[in-house]
Write an enzyme that holds these catalytic residues in place. Sequence first.
Site, PDB file in Angstrom:
ATOM      1  N   GLY A 164     -14.680  17.496  10.770  1.00 63.87           N
ATOM      2  CA  GLY A 164     -14.992  16.573   9.779  1.00 63.87           C
ATOM      3  C   GLY A 164     -16.181  15.046   9.780  1.00 63.87           C
ATOM      4  N   LEU A 165     -17.095  15.502  10.900  1.00 62.76           N
ATOM      5  CA  LEU A 165     -17.637  15.042  11.596  1.00 62.76           C
ATOM      6  C   LEU A 165     -19.039  15.765  11.276  1.00 62.76           C
ATOM      7  CD1 LEU A 165     -15.812  14.051  15.004  1.00 62.76           C
ATOM      8  CD2 LEU A 165     -16.378  12.169  13.442  1.00 62.76           C
ATOM      9  N   GLY A 166     -19.075  17.075  10.426  1.00 67.07           N
ATOM     10  CA  GLY A 166     -20.802  17.517  10.340  1.00 67.07           C
ATOM     11  C   GLY A 166     -20.825  18.313  11.889  1.00 67.07           C
TER      12      GLY A 166
ATOM     13  N   ALA B 217     -23.371  21.285   9.973  1.00 65.59           N
ATOM     14  CA  ALA B 217     -25.078  20.712   9.760  1.00 65.59           C
ATOM     15  C   ALA B 217     -25.384  20.118  10.769  1.00 65.59           C
ATOM     16  CB  ALA B 217     -24.377  19.104   8.386  1.00 65.59           C
ATOM     17  N   ALA B 218     -24.602  19.253  11.648  1.00 63.79           N
ATOM     18  CA  ALA B 218     -25.682  18.491  12.603  1.00 63.79           C
ATOM     19  C   ALA B 218     -26.683  19.588  13.022  1.00 63.79           C
ATOM     20  CB  ALA B 218     -25.395  17.789  13.066  1.00 63.79           C
TER      21      ALA B 218
ATOM     22  N   ASP C 231     -22.695  16.659   3.739  1.00 64.21           N
ATOM     23  CA  ASP C 231     -23.036  16.397   4.431  1.00 64.21           C
ATOM     24  C   ASP C 231     -24.467  16.590   5.754  1.00 64.21           C
ATOM     25  OD1 ASP C 231     -20.350  16.677   5.644  1.00 64.21           O
ATOM     26  OD2 ASP C 231     -19.901  18.070   7.092  1.00 64.21           O
TER      27      ASP C 231
HETATM   28  O1  PMV Z   1     -14.823  18.452   6.120  1.00 61.87           O
HETATM   29  P1  PMV Z   1     -15.729  17.670   5.647  1.00 61.87           P
HETATM   30  O2  PMV Z   1     -16.137  15.824   6.691  1.00 61.87           O
HETATM   31  O3  PMV Z   1     -17.804  18.775   5.781  1.00 61.87           O
HETATM   32  O4  PMV Z   1     -15.916  17.105   4.267  1.00 61.87           O
HETATM   33  C1  PMV Z   1     -15.437  17.887   2.997  1.00 61.87           C
HETATM   34  C2  PMV Z   1     -15.690  16.831   2.092  1.00 61.87           C
HETATM   35  C3  PMV Z   1     -15.613  17.635   0.890  1.00 61.87           C
HETATM   36  O5  PMV Z   1     -15.909  16.177  -0.345  1.00 61.87           O
HETATM   37  C4  PMV Z   1     -13.514  17.533   1.135  1.00 61.87           C
HETATM   38  C5  PMV Z   1     -15.816  18.620   0.740  1.00 61.87           C
HETATM   39  C6  PMV Z   1     -17.452  18.623   0.241  1.00 61.87           C
HETATM   40  O6  PMV Z   1     -17.815  19.377   0.406  1.00 61.87           O
HETATM   41  O7  PMV Z   1     -17.881  16.684  -0.439  1.00 61.87           O
END
Ligand code: PMV
Length: 319
Positions: free
Chosen positions: A111-113, A116-117, A158
């Site tokens: 969930g820290l991207g 994408a980074a 992200d």
């Molecule tokens: O897990 P992450 O930080 O890539 O976040 C996903 C965020 C969601 O809202 C669950 C999905 C999205 O594409 O926004």
Amino acid sequence: MATASAPGKIILFGEHAVVYGRPALAVPVLQVHADARADLVTDKRMRENWADAILVEAPDIGLFSPLSALLADQTPHPLAAVIQKTLQHLGVAIPPAFTVTIRSTIPVASGLGSGAAVSVALIHALAGLFERALSDEQVSQITYEIEKLHHGTPSGIDNTVIAYAKPVYFVRGQPIHTFSVARPFTLVIADTGQAAPTKESVGDVRKLWEADKSRWEAVFDKVGEIVVAAKKAIESGEIASLGPLMDANHALLQEMTVSSPELDRLVLAAKAAGADGAKLSGGGRGGNMIALVQPESAESLASALKAAGARNTIITTIK
Ligand code: PMV
């Protein structure tokens, strides 16, 4: 030679509901970053098999391979897809031989991207190698294309927060809107150590929504209200009201079934150790949670979270 770096990110409020058009707040996390370097090997361009002359190195994951091999798989490797799309975007049809090296301190699938980074850093390094500047919007767009290959239907949060490296009030499909932080506040980010299966949790929320749209639209509306209230609190420096908003957002994420026993354990441990608020962050079912804390208590909260099973913690000040 060209180098570039991109930060990690964390979602403060609004994950999942953001997929359904509600706003979300996310900020860059500068303590972790992806770094890319591109080195020209020779100016000579090979017309045939040019992808054999591009080497992709990611020592952290033991990857040392010509681009051609990475493109040969049925689903091209994410790094290969980034290189291919960026070259297309730059209008470089037959590139000279070059090597790219990618490193990252951002934990993957948490969930820290991290994905994408890595894309953002690599796109900038390639643009730099060909002496071209791409706008943040262009970088965000290319990154989004890559995210779509690997995550199905990402909202785009992200790539936006990481490409712009700014706090973002994100609404799917709308132009970027940043927000200002009137008073800095401190968060402890704690990793469950379990990979966050974002695609799966997003898919499961979709199944719930499809089975009972009116119920879940109402839940997403509540999340949207929390996000708007949180933005106001951050912009006016009323940090005290953020904690309860985090708790309320976590409860709604639990209702969406995207928390997990580990995330709930860390959220409870954070509250018991004096955090002002805590919630999971990102796709859930694993990955990270965040806790709001007075700066002087951040270290002790981080220790309490480690004692409760957190694999890793990051203390960050949002400003
Ligand atoms: O897990 P992450 O930080 O890539 O976040 C996903 C965020 C969601 O809202 C669950 C999905 C999205 O594409 O926004």
